[in-house]
Structures are given as structure tokens and as C-alpha cells.
Design a protein around this motif. Structure first.
Motif, short mmCIF file in Angstrom:
data_model
loop_
_atom_site.label_atom_id
_atom_site.label_comp_id
_atom_site.label_asym_id
_atom_site.label_seq_id
_atom_site.Cartn_x
_atom_site.Cartn_y
_atom_site.Cartn_z
N GLU A 1 0.83 -1.22 0.00
CA GLU A 1 0.00 0.00 0.00
C GLU A 1 0.86 1.26 0.00
O GLU A 1 0.52 2.25 -0.65
CB GLU A 1 -0.95 -0.01 1.20
N TYR A 2 1.97 1.23 0.73
CA TYR A 2 2.88 2.38 0.71
C TYR A 2 3.43 2.63 -0.69
O TYR A 2 3.47 3.77 -1.17
CB TYR A 2 4.04 2.16 1.69
N TYR A 3 3.85 1.56 -1.36
CA TYR A 3 4.39 1.70 -2.71
C TYR A 3 3.35 2.28 -3.66
O TYR A 3 3.67 3.11 -4.52
CB TYR A 3 4.87 0.35 -3.23
N LYS A 4 2.12 1.81 -3.55
CA LYS A 4 1.06 2.33 -4.43
C LYS A 4 0.91 3.84 -4.25
O LYS A 4 0.84 4.59 -5.24
CB LYS A 4 -0.27 1.63 -4.14
N ARG A 5 0.83 4.27 -3.02
CA ARG A 5 0.67 5.72 -2.76
C ARG A 5 1.87 6.50 -3.24
O ARG A 5 1.74 7.55 -3.87
CB ARG A 5 0.44 5.96 -1.26
N ARG A 6 3.05 5.98 -2.93
CA ARG A 6 4.28 6.72 -3.26
C ARG A 6 4.48 6.82 -4.77
O ARG A 6 4.85 7.88 -5.28
CB ARG A 6 5.48 6.01 -2.61
N LEU A 7 4.26 5.75 -5.49
CA LEU A 7 4.49 5.75 -6.92
C LEU A 7 3.38 6.46 -7.69
O LEU A 7 3.63 7.07 -8.74
CB LEU A 7 4.65 4.31 -7.42
N TRP A 8 2.15 6.40 -7.20
CA TRP A 8 1.04 7.14 -7.80
C TRP A 8 1.24 8.63 -7.60
O TRP A 8 1.00 9.44 -8.50
CB TRP A 8 -0.26 6.66 -7.17
#
Length: 202
Positions: free
Chosen positions: A115-122
Motif C-alpha cells: 500500500e505504501y508503494y502504491k501511494r508513493r508511486l502514484w
């Protein structure tokens, strides 16, 4: 992994097809995406075969209220007493269990970071810029080389699907997603189906 419904990663040979037919060196774009995320998930992490690397993994896997669920899901059947001895450094797991511990660590690590990666990359719709380094052609005969340069592209809409595929160990989906990314490069996109590596940050 035993008792794990996720499919095991394919070997490079299984994924690269005839990439190396003329001597080019690289990996599929999906593999490069997975490696990029893995590198950031375990940057400078010692090997599980070292005492420190093993201790880090066992501490992470059993942190707080996780107990031994990740180890059991990985197919480890050792007693609680034996696992405690592993954690205390009093006993070293057999090679087969070391492999399972490493797999359990990466499964747990990916799940915790997804979930962190999704937010950070989005990045609130701004996306993340990727630097695409083409395959290495040093071993290719000059007559068969292609003129390929480093390309840069901003990826926005695919990140959630990329992270989900990475978290599920779904390399086929990652390769499909990569094809949708490089299609934006125009007529030269097929030359970047395979790459030497990708540069992006999370």
C-alpha cells in the motif's frame, strides 16, 4: 514455497525466450520492475545465509503480533522451541528451512509495503518517472546491433496493478503491464520489451 498458492518466479531462461540469440544481455521489463521494487524493499540486506541476514528475517517475520504465521505459511514445521533457538542464534536452520525463511520474509515484506508503494508511486496522480536502460549489446555482432538509447517515461495509471502483481509474484502480469507502458514510446517500443535495468525511486 510449500503451502503457498503464489506461483514461483520463473527463471530468467524461461522468461527471456530468444533474447540472447545474438548475444544481447538483459531481462524482461516485468522482471526489471520486480527487481526495482525488490531492491528498494531489501536494499543492502545481508543474505539469509549470514547470521545477521537470518536474524533480521526472523525478527521481521515474528515482529509484534505476527507470531510464527508467516513461517508456517512457508511450510516450516519446526517446533516453537526450535524456532526460538533459531531466533536466539543457538541453532542454525537447515538449508531447506533457510530457503523457506527467505521466501517467507519476502512474502511478508511485499505485503507490508504494497500500500505504501502504491501511494508513493502514484504520487497523487503525478506518477513516477522511469529511466529505461536498453539491453546490453556488447556481445552482439556489429551488423546485428540496434541503435538504442536510454528512454524516460512517466508512469501514472499502472502503479496499483504493478504493485499488486509484484506482491502476488505474478511475472506474466508484470510483463503485460510493461508492454502497456512501453507502447507509449511509439514505433520503437518493441526494442524495449527487454532492458538491462530500470531507474526509478520509491
Amino acid at each position: 514455497m510449500e503451502n503457498d498458492s503464489r506461483s514461483a518466479p520463473l527463471t530468467p531462461e524461461e522468461r527471456w525466450g530468444d533474447l540472447g540469440l545474438y548475444g544481447a544481455r538483459g531481462m524482461s521489463g516485468g522482471e526489471a520492475l520486480a527487481r526495482g521494487l525488490d531492491d528498494r524493499a531489501g536494499r543492502q540486506l545481508p543474505s539469509v545465509n549470514t547470521s545477521r541476514g537470518l536474524a533480521i528475517r526472523l525478527r521481521y517475520l515474528t515482529w509484534d503480533n505476527r507470531g510464527d504465521q508467516w513461517l508456517r505459511q512457508a511450510g516450516i514445521t519446526a517446533t516453537d522451541r526450535t524456532i526460538a533457538r533459531w531466533k536466539n542464534g543457538q541453532q542454525r536452520p537447515q538449508p531447506a528451512n533457510l530457503k523457506k525463511i527467505d521466501r517467507a520474509f519476502w512474502t511478508c515484506r511485499r505485503t507490508c509495503l504494497a500500500e505504501y508503494y502504491k501511494r508513493r508511486l502514484w504520487d497523487d496522480g503525478r506518477g513516477t518517472r522511469i529511466e529505461i536502460h536498453p539491453v546490453g549489446q556488447e556481445q552482439v555482432e556489429p551488423s546485428r546491433r540496434r541503435e538504442l538509447r536510454v528512454r524516460r517515461i512517466t508512469v501514472r495509471r499502472q502503479w496499483a496493478a504493478i504493485v499488486d502483481a509484484w506482491n502476488s509474484n505474478d511475472y506474466a502480469a508484470l510483463d503485460d503491464l510493461w508492454q502497456s507502458i512501453v507502447s507509449d514510446l511509439g514505433s520503437d517500443h518493441s526494442a524495449y520489451s527487454y532492458v538491462s535495468h530500470l531507474g526509478f525511486g520509491v
